[in-house]
Design an enzyme around this catalytic site. Structure first.
Site, short mmCIF file in Angstrom:
data_model
loop_
_atom_site.label_atom_id
_atom_site.label_comp_id
_atom_site.label_asym_id
_atom_site.label_seq_id
_atom_site.Cartn_x
_atom_site.Cartn_y
_atom_site.Cartn_z
N TRP A 20 0.82 -1.21 0.00
CA TRP A 20 0.00 0.00 0.00
C TRP A 20 0.86 1.26 0.00
CZ3 TRP A 20 -5.06 1.26 -0.49
CH2 TRP A 20 -5.47 2.53 -0.05
N ARG A 41 -7.49 -12.28 0.73
CA ARG A 41 -8.39 -13.10 1.51
C ARG A 41 -9.43 -12.26 2.25
NH1 ARG A 41 -3.69 -17.29 3.61
NH2 ARG A 41 -3.74 -18.62 1.76
N TYR A 61 -6.60 -16.00 -4.65
CA TYR A 61 -5.22 -16.28 -5.04
C TYR A 61 -5.15 -17.22 -6.24
CZ TYR A 61 -3.67 -14.33 -0.50
OH TYR A 61 -3.43 -13.53 0.56
N LYS A 100 11.00 -9.27 0.18
CA LYS A 100 12.07 -9.93 0.90
C LYS A 100 11.53 -10.44 2.24
CE LYS A 100 12.24 -6.50 3.88
NZ LYS A 100 11.77 -6.74 5.25
#
Length: 330
Positions: A20, A41, A61, A100
Site C-alpha cells: 500500500w 483473503r 489467489y 524480501k
C-alpha cells in the site's frame, strides 16, 4: 528467458502495508506496468487496494494465478508464505517480484531460483535499497579511496517494538526480525564487501513465549580481513544506516535503507582535520526496482546478479542460525 508484450500486466497477491505505501504506487506510476488484479483473503481490503491503484478486479489467489491476461505477480505476503506461493506463481507461468526475504532458508531459495530459470521467468527479490543511486555513489567513493583502505563495515536496521499481535512475532508466519530487518544489513554487507563473507559469530534474542527472533547482532569477515558488524531488531529506537571505517577516514550514511523519494540522503565524511557533509540527489528506489523488474520481464534480460545475491543472503541467514548464541527474553 521468455519476454512478455508490454505493458507488463501485474497481479497483486496479498494486501500488505508495504504494498500500500510503497510498491503499488510505484507499479501504478510505471509506464511499463499495468495493475490488472488484486488477490486478497479479505474482500473489503482487496476492493480498497484495487480502487486506490486502478486495478479492475479483485480475485482469489488461485483465480489470479490462473488468469491468462496476467503476465507477472507482485507478492507481498508474510515471509513464511513466500516459498509456497512463489512456486505456484512460477508454475502458472508468471514472472514474480516477491517481497524480501525470498524464502526463510537457502535450500528453498535455491529451489525457487532454479524453478524460475527452468521456466524462463524472472524471479526478483524485492530488496529495494541497492536501487537507490546513493549506494552506487558511496561504492565509487570507497573505490576511489575516500576512507583509505576499508577495514570495517557496520550496518544497522532497528525499529521500536510492534503490537504483540503483529505477524512478525509469529515465526511460522512472519519469520521474526532476522528475516524481516536482518536482511537489510546482511544485503548491504554483501553489496559493499562482496559475496565471500563468512559469519564468525552471532547473537539472537528470542522471545520465549513465541520463539520469534526479536533482535540480533552478527559478526562477519571477508577473506581479506574486513569485518562486518550487523545489527537488527524490533525492540530498539529506529535506526537505519551504514558506516565505513578505513585506514584514513570514516563515512557515515544515514537512512541507508528507507529514504522516501523526496529525501536527499546525507553522507558524513570524517578524516583527520577534515569534516564534510555530502548531500546526494533524491531518488525513488521503489520506482527504480519496479522499472528494473518490468524491463527484465518484457525484454528477457537477465537478473543473474540479483539472484546470486539472494542465494548468498539466504546462506548467510542459515549460517547465522547455525552459529548463533540464543538468549531467551520475555
Amino acid at each position: 528467458m521468455a519476454a512478455a508484450q508490454g505493458p507488463l500486466r501485474v497481479g497483486v497477491l496479498g494486501c500488505a502495508d508495504i504494498a500500500w505505501r510503497r510498491t503499488l504506487p510505484a507499479l501504478a506510476a510505471c509506464p511499463d506496468t499495468e495493475l490488472a488484479a488484486v488477490a486478497s483473503r479479505d474482500e473489503a481490503k482487496g476492493k480498497r487496494f484495487a480502487a486506490a491503484f486502478g486495478a479492475p478486479r479483485v480475485q482469489g489467489y488461485e483465480e489470479l494465478l490462473a488468469a491468462r491476461d496476467i503476465d507477472a505477480v507482485y507478492l507481498p505476503l508474510p515471509a513464511m508464505m513466500h516459498a509456497h506461493w512463489v512456486a505456484k506463481a512460477l508454475r502458472a507461468g508468471k514472472h514474480v517480484l516477491a517481497e524480501k526475504p525470498l524464502t526463510g532458508d537457502a535450500k528453498s531459495t535455491d529451489e525457487l531460483l532454479a524453478l524460475a530459470d527452468s521456466q524462463g521467468l524472472v524471479l526478483l527479490e524485492n530488496v529495494v535499497f541497492p536501487h537507490h543511486s546513493q549506494h552506487a555513489r558511496v561504492r565509487r567513493m570507497l573505490a576511489d579511496g575516500a576512507v583509505g583502505e576499508l577495514k570495517d563495515f557496520t550496518g544497522v536496521f532497528t525499529i521500536p517494538p510492534l503490537p504483540d499481535e503483529n505477524m512478525r512475532y509469529d515465526p511460522d508466519i512472519g519469520g521474526g526480525a532476522l528475516l524481516d530487518m536482518g536482511v537489510y544489513p546482511i544485503r548491504a554487507a554483501l553489496y559493499y564487501l562482496g559475496p565471500a563473507l563468512d559469519v564468525l559469530h552471532a547473537v539472537l534474542r528470542i522471545r520465549s513465549r513465541t520463539g520469534a527472533v526479536i533482535s540480533g547482532r552478527i559478526l562477519a569477515c571477508t577473506p581479506g580481513g574486513v569485518t562486518a558488524d550487523l545489527a537488527f531488531g524490533m525492540e530498539h529506537s529506529y535506526r537505519t544506516g551504514c558506516a565505513f571505517a578505513g585506514s584514513s577516514g570514516l563515512m557515515l550514511l544515514d537512512r541507508a535503507f528507507t529514504p522516501p523519494p523526496p529525501l536527499q540522503p546525507l553522507l558524513r565524511v570524517e578524516r583527520q582535520d577534515h569534516r564534510e557533509e555530502i548531500t546526494f540527489p533524491a531518488d525513488d528506489q521503489f520506482g527504480n526496482i519496479v522499472r528494473h523488474f518490468a524491463h527484465a520481464a518484457l525484454t528477457g534480460s537477465s537478473v543473474h546478479d540479483q539472484s546470486e545475491m539472494s542465494r548468498r543472503q539466504a546462506r548467510i541467514i542459515d549460517d547465522v542460525r547455525r552459529v548463533a548464541v540464543r538468549i531467551e527474553v520475555p
